[in-house]
Motif scaffolding. Structure first.
Motif, PDB file in Angstrom:
ATOM      1  N   LEU B 167       1.060  -1.110   0.281  1.00 53.05           N
ATOM      2  CA  LEU B 167      -0.007   0.169  -0.050  1.00 53.05           C
ATOM      3  C   LEU B 167       1.087   1.612  -0.547  1.00 53.05           C
ATOM      4  CD1 LEU B 167      -2.767  -1.694   2.336  1.00 53.05           C
ATOM      5  CD2 LEU B 167      -2.803  -0.845  -0.196  1.00 53.05           C
ATOM      6  N   GLU B 168       2.308   0.907   0.951  1.00 50.33           N
ATOM      7  CA  GLU B 168       2.903   2.126   0.785  1.00 50.33           C
ATOM      8  C   GLU B 168       3.308   2.565  -0.649  1.00 50.33           C
ATOM      9  OE1 GLU B 168       5.229   1.837   4.241  1.00 50.33           O
ATOM     10  OE2 GLU B 168       4.405   2.187   5.416  1.00 50.33           O
ATOM     11  N   ASN B 169       3.514   1.114  -1.673  1.00 56.55           N
ATOM     12  CA  ASN B 169       4.311   2.169  -2.340  1.00 56.55           C
ATOM     13  C   ASN B 169       3.273   2.204  -3.920  1.00 56.55           C
ATOM     14  OD1 ASN B 169       7.668   2.169  -2.031  1.00 56.55           O
ATOM     15  ND2 ASN B 169       6.673   0.145  -0.921  1.00 56.55           N
ATOM     16  N   GLY B 170       2.094   1.246  -3.145  1.00 55.78           N
ATOM     17  CA  GLY B 170       0.921   1.984  -4.851  1.00 55.78           C
ATOM     18  C   GLY B 170       0.571   0.894  -5.384  1.00 55.78           C
ATOM     19  N   VAL B 171       0.847   0.315  -5.041  1.00 53.96           N
ATOM     20  CA  VAL B 171      -0.087  -1.392  -4.873  1.00 53.96           C
ATOM     21  C   VAL B 171      -0.585  -1.522  -4.043  1.00 53.96           C
ATOM     22  CG1 VAL B 171       0.219  -4.592  -5.108  1.00 53.96           C
ATOM     23  CG2 VAL B 171       1.879  -2.377  -6.129  1.00 53.96           C
ATOM     24  N   ASN B 172      -2.206  -1.661  -4.680  1.00 52.94           N
ATOM     25  CA  ASN B 172      -3.723  -2.009  -3.979  1.00 52.94           C
ATOM     26  C   ASN B 172      -3.780  -3.172  -3.398  1.00 52.94           C
ATOM     27  OD1 ASN B 172      -4.683  -1.567  -6.369  1.00 52.94           O
ATOM     28  ND2 ASN B 172      -6.335   0.753  -5.076  1.00 52.94           N
ATOM     29  N   ASN B 173      -3.548  -3.822  -4.259  1.00 57.93           N
ATOM     30  CA  ASN B 173      -4.308  -5.512  -4.678  1.00 57.93           C
ATOM     31  C   ASN B 173      -3.401  -6.620  -4.565  1.00 57.93           C
ATOM     32  OD1 ASN B 173      -3.452  -6.971  -8.126  1.00 57.93           O
ATOM     33  ND2 ASN B 173      -3.872  -4.511  -7.456  1.00 57.93           N
ATOM     34  N   VAL B 174      -3.516  -7.549  -3.980  1.00 59.27           N
ATOM     35  CA  VAL B 174      -2.604  -9.229  -3.786  1.00 59.27           C
ATOM     36  C   VAL B 174      -3.379 -10.749  -3.975  1.00 59.27           C
ATOM     37  CG1 VAL B 174      -1.116  -7.373  -2.702  1.00 59.27           C
ATOM     38  CG2 VAL B 174      -3.057  -8.779  -1.392  1.00 59.27           C
ATOM     39  N   GLN B 175      -2.880 -10.892  -4.266  1.00 54.12           N
ATOM     40  CA  GLN B 175      -3.729 -12.188  -5.432  1.00 54.12           C
ATOM     41  C   GLN B 175      -2.887 -13.790  -4.902  1.00 54.12           C
ATOM     42  OE1 GLN B 175      -4.640 -12.067  -8.892  1.00 54.12           O
ATOM     43  NE2 GLN B 175      -3.770 -10.434  -9.751  1.00 54.12           N
ATOM     44  N   PHE B 176      -3.635 -14.477  -4.719  1.00 52.34           N
ATOM     45  CA  PHE B 176      -3.826 -15.857  -4.206  1.00 52.34           C
ATOM     46  C   PHE B 176      -4.239 -16.678  -4.584  1.00 52.34           C
ATOM     47  CE2 PHE B 176      -4.652 -12.343  -0.997  1.00 52.34           C
ATOM     48  CZ  PHE B 176      -3.118 -12.262  -0.050  1.00 52.34           C
ATOM     49  N   HIS B 177      -2.934 -18.008  -4.801  1.00 54.09           N
ATOM     50  CA  HIS B 177      -3.966 -18.951  -5.011  1.00 54.09           C
ATOM     51  C   HIS B 177      -4.000 -20.189  -3.534  1.00 54.09           C
ATOM     52  CE1 HIS B 177      -3.143 -23.357  -6.364  1.00 54.09           C
ATOM     53  NE2 HIS B 177      -2.934 -23.735  -5.652  1.00 54.09           N
ATOM     54  N   LYS B 178      -5.779 -20.421  -3.336  1.00 55.36           N
ATOM     55  CA  LYS B 178      -6.451 -21.011  -2.490  1.00 55.36           C
ATOM     56  C   LYS B 178      -6.943 -22.663  -3.128  1.00 55.36           C
ATOM     57  CE  LYS B 178      -6.148 -18.180   1.209  1.00 55.36           C
ATOM     58  NZ  LYS B 178      -5.817 -18.711   2.451  1.00 55.36           N
ATOM     59  N   GLY B 179      -6.833 -23.359  -2.164  1.00 55.10           N
ATOM     60  CA  GLY B 179      -7.065 -25.100  -2.449  1.00 55.10           C
ATOM     61  C   GLY B 179      -5.819 -24.750  -3.722  1.00 55.10           C
ATOM     62  N   LEU B 180      -6.322 -26.602  -4.075  1.00 55.08           N
ATOM     63  CA  LEU B 180      -5.508 -26.772  -5.013  1.00 55.08           C
ATOM     64  C   LEU B 180      -4.149 -27.393  -4.736  1.00 55.08           C
ATOM     65  CD1 LEU B 180      -6.995 -25.320  -8.850  1.00 55.08           C
ATOM     66  CD2 LEU B 180      -7.748 -26.788  -8.044  1.00 55.08           C
ATOM     67  N   ALA B 181      -4.001 -27.609  -3.310  1.00 55.02           N
ATOM     68  CA  ALA B 181      -2.632 -28.404  -3.514  1.00 55.02           C
ATOM     69  C   ALA B 181      -2.436 -29.154  -4.221  1.00 55.02           C
ATOM     70  CB  ALA B 181      -3.276 -28.769  -2.023  1.00 55.02           C
ATOM     71  N   PHE B 182      -0.900 -28.668  -4.808  1.00 49.84           N
ATOM     72  CA  PHE B 182      -0.556 -29.737  -5.202  1.00 49.84           C
ATOM     73  C   PHE B 182       0.843 -30.282  -4.568  1.00 49.84           C
ATOM     74  CE2 PHE B 182      -1.674 -26.835  -8.649  1.00 49.84           C
ATOM     75  CZ  PHE B 182      -1.809 -27.431  -9.672  1.00 49.84           C
ATOM     76  N   ASN B 183       1.437 -31.754  -4.684  1.00 49.26           N
ATOM     77  CA  ASN B 183       2.755 -32.777  -3.980  1.00 49.26           C
ATOM     78  C   ASN B 183       2.356 -32.492  -2.834  1.00 49.26           C
ATOM     79  OD1 ASN B 183       5.143 -33.350  -4.132  1.00 49.26           O
ATOM     80  ND2 ASN B 183       5.174 -32.938  -5.507  1.00 49.26           N
ATOM     81  N   THR B 184       2.975 -32.232  -2.114  1.00 51.99           N
ATOM     82  CA  THR B 184       2.797 -32.189  -0.396  1.00 51.99           C
ATOM     83  C   THR B 184       2.050 -30.780   0.353  1.00 51.99           C
ATOM     84  OG1 THR B 184       5.053 -32.641  -0.118  1.00 51.99           O
ATOM     85  CG2 THR B 184       4.346 -34.931  -0.314  1.00 51.99           C
ATOM     86  N   GLN B 185       1.928 -30.485  -0.786  1.00 54.84           N
ATOM     87  CA  GLN B 185       1.713 -29.668   0.604  1.00 54.84           C
ATOM     88  C   GLN B 185      -0.114 -29.443   0.611  1.00 54.84           C
ATOM     89  OE1 GLN B 185       0.237 -26.924  -3.286  1.00 54.84           O
ATOM     90  NE2 GLN B 185       2.516 -26.493  -2.984  1.00 54.84           N
ATOM     91  N   HIS B 186       0.214 -29.307   2.184  1.00 49.51           N
ATOM     92  CA  HIS B 186      -1.607 -29.810   2.539  1.00 49.51           C
ATOM     93  C   HIS B 186      -3.306 -28.982   2.777  1.00 49.51           C
ATOM     94  CE1 HIS B 186       0.941 -32.256   6.289  1.00 49.51           C
ATOM     95  NE2 HIS B 186       0.855 -32.384   4.895  1.00 49.51           N
ATOM     96  N   ILE B 187      -3.674 -29.746   2.312  1.00 49.25           N
ATOM     97  CA  ILE B 187      -5.078 -28.561   1.876  1.00 49.25           C
ATOM     98  C   ILE B 187      -5.659 -27.560   3.249  1.00 49.25           C
ATOM     99  CG2 ILE B 187      -6.862 -30.260   2.526  1.00 49.25           C
ATOM    100  CD1 ILE B 187      -6.509 -28.118  -0.807  1.00 49.25           C
ATOM    101  N   LYS B 188      -5.305 -28.457   4.073  1.00 53.56           N
ATOM    102  CA  LYS B 188      -5.266 -27.079   4.544  1.00 53.56           C
ATOM    103  C   LYS B 188      -4.952 -26.075   5.171  1.00 53.56           C
ATOM    104  CE  LYS B 188      -3.219 -28.595   9.480  1.00 53.56           C
ATOM    105  NZ  LYS B 188      -2.075 -27.444   8.791  1.00 53.56           N
ATOM    106  N   ASP B 189      -3.877 -26.079   4.478  1.00 52.37           N
ATOM    107  CA  ASP B 189      -3.213 -24.558   4.173  1.00 52.37           C
ATOM    108  C   ASP B 189      -3.284 -23.357   3.761  1.00 52.37           C
ATOM    109  OD1 ASP B 189      -1.854 -25.772   6.487  1.00 52.37           O
ATOM    110  OD2 ASP B 189       0.182 -25.923   4.806  1.00 52.37           O
ATOM    111  N   LEU B 190      -4.701 -23.842   2.581  1.00 54.79           N
ATOM    112  CA  LEU B 190      -4.864 -23.386   1.367  1.00 54.79           C
ATOM    113  C   LEU B 190      -6.319 -22.923   1.486  1.00 54.79           C
ATOM    114  CD1 LEU B 190      -3.140 -25.368  -1.084  1.00 54.79           C
ATOM    115  CD2 LEU B 190      -2.332 -22.777  -0.893  1.00 54.79           C
ATOM    116  N   ALA B 191      -7.135 -23.138   2.569  1.00 52.49           N
ATOM    117  CA  ALA B 191      -8.384 -22.960   2.897  1.00 52.49           C
ATOM    118  C   ALA B 191      -8.173 -21.294   2.888  1.00 52.49           C
ATOM    119  CB  ALA B 191      -8.778 -23.416   4.402  1.00 52.49           C
ATOM    120  N   PRO B 192      -9.633 -20.857   2.729  1.00 58.53           N
ATOM    121  CA  PRO B 192      -9.895 -18.923   3.059  1.00 58.53           C
ATOM    122  C   PRO B 192      -9.830 -18.197   4.167  1.00 58.53           C
ATOM    123  CG  PRO B 192     -11.959 -20.591   2.022  1.00 58.53           C
ATOM    124  CD  PRO B 192     -10.716 -21.682   2.784  1.00 58.53           C
TER     125      PRO B 192
END
Lengths: 102, 349
Positions: B167-192
């Motif tokens: 925000l201090e540097n003028g970026v007012n949007n951030v994006q997130f990969h949610k769900g769709l776990a790959f490999n050994t990622q844990h799906i609960k870590d990708l909950a919203p």
């Protein structure tokens, strides 16, 4: 003509004060209304009410009956975010004429 | 332009899966295979996947696929800072920046950092560098790493300094990969669930959630419905339609019913599915079946709704005036101008 419209718009907005706005704001939303020269009122819900699936029920049970009582209001509508089928069911539930709510 | 729809693709990825970027000791081959298998699963006749194993996409090829072979007008090149298995991530920041540098009128650069990979302070410093030196106008985040290592959007020590720096540097949007776990990622870590407090604490920040958080679709939509600064990118859902059309229609219908048409974004996920035009044609012609409208209350997919999703919503978020951009790209004659632009691009102008 313009002042007549202004007066109607004021009456319509005042009618939303109290119960209607309190209920909408209690849900984290807001409500505004525009009225044209023909007395067609167009409702916009804001915030959490903007795309609430229950918005048609709020319209049918509270907003429309409230505004249709005001002299000079011919219809009350909003840009719906539910299907026309759901809208029709709700109109029927509340005994409203589709033409009044187009 | 697709008909009169301005097409602003929210998510394209300049992949780099060459040997020098694959971390062979930490599952690089397996992660690449998992990604390609996912793309393969949701492919079919007319909607092919591309086996991108071992390859790096050139900016010229990306331009051809996006802007010559599809009706896409502009696109955001998104870094994929998912590092487990890839040294610089599946889609390194530098590759996406290079696409923006090559075609600045068509491409916006979405940077990428990661507090686990870069460290707490390193991520903030690298984000600021990508904004100042590379012109990042957004950031993409992948919170889950292999084996359950993850971080949270609402972590006041780890994540909030990033949102403040943006925000201090003028970026007012951030994006997130949610769900769709790959490999050994844990799906609960990708909950919203970690979106809510951050959305409350940073009302001026726009949080864009990808993939509807599958399998947390209902939770993601419910949360987005209640915060005007949460937006949903329909990435991956449009790609799933050819395989599971009713499931995709349910997902899109729920989004429209609960969130409304103003906070939904178009994203093709190019280039694992390289035939971008097939998906544009698919969505342009998509209709909400009457039985779903009747039985579930989903609103119809009108042209107005499609226009918003295809480009108006993301253009509004990014502060882009569509009319000005169209004139910049095509002059006054849109379609004629596009042909001329293609010709000019082919001749290196």
């Amino acid at each position: 003509m313009a002042s007549e419209r202004k007066r109607l718009a004021k009456r319509v907005d005042q009618a939303l004060e109290g119960k209607v706005r309190q209920l909408v704001e209690a849900h984290g939303g807001g409500i505004t209304v525009d009225v044209d020269n023909e007395g067609d009122a167009h409702i916009t819900f804001h915030g959490r009410c903007a795309a609430c699936p229950s918005a048609p029920v709020t319209m049918g049970s509270l907003v429309r009956p409230t505004l249709l009582k005001i002299e000079g209001v011919r219809s009350v509508s909003r840009d719906s975010t539910v299907s026309p089928y759901a809208e029709a069911r709700i109109l029927k539930m509340f005994g409203l004429d589709e033409r009044e709510c187009s | 332009m697709k008909d009169d729809f301005f097409v602003f693709d929210n998510a394209i990825h300049m992949y780099k899966l060459t040997e020098d970027n694959v971390d062979f000791q930490h599952g690089g081959i397996e992660r690449t295979n998992a990604l390609v298998e996912y793309a393969k699963k949701f492919s079919g006749p007319g909607y092919p996947y591309d086996d991108i194993t071992g390859r790096e996409l050139a900016v010229e090829d990306a331009y051809r696929l996006m802007f010559e072979e599809s009706d896409t007008d502009i696109a955001m090149a998104q870094t994929v800072p998912s590092h487990g298995g890839w040294k610089l991530g599946f889609s390194p920041a530098e590759n996406n920046w290079k696409l923006k540098e090559a075609y600045p009128d068509r491409v916006l650069f979405c940077g990428g950092v990661d507090p686990i990979t870069h460290g707490h302070y390193g991520a903030v410093n690298e984000a600021i560098r990508q904004i100042k030196e590379w012109g990042a106008v957004s950031f993409k985040f992948y919170q889950a790493h292999s084996g359950g290592v993850h971080w949270q959007i609402d972590d006041r020590q780890v994540a909030y300094p990033l949102w403040e720096a943006c925000l201090e540097n003028g970026v007012n949007n951030v994006q997130f990969h949610k769900g769709l776990a790959f490999n050994t990622q844990h799906i609960k870590d990708l909950a919203p669930y970690d979106l809510e407090r951050a959305a409350q604490d940073f009302p001026e920040m726009n949080f864009i959630v990808h993939h509807l958080g599958e399998p947390f679709i209902n939770e993601t939509i419910n949360i987005a419905a209640r915060y005007e600064n949460i937006h949903l990118a329909l990435t991956a859902w449009i790609n799933q339609y050819p395989v599971a059309p009713r499931a995709a229609l349910h997902a899109i219908g729920k989004c429209l019913l609960h969130v409304g048409p103003d906070r939904l974004l178009w994203g093709s996920e190019a280039f694992v599915w390289p035939k971008v035009q097939a998906y544009i044609d698919l969505f342009a012609g998509m209709e909400m079946p009457e039985d779903l409208q009747d039985g579930y209350g989903y609103p119809p997919l009108t042209d107005e709704v499609k226009r918003k999703i295809f480009g108006e919503n993301f253009a509004r978020l990014m502060g882009i005036d569509i009319e000005v951009k169209l004139k910049e790209l095509y002059g006054n004659g849109k379609k004629k101008g596009k042909k001329a632009a293609k010709k000019a691009a082919r001749h290196g102008k």
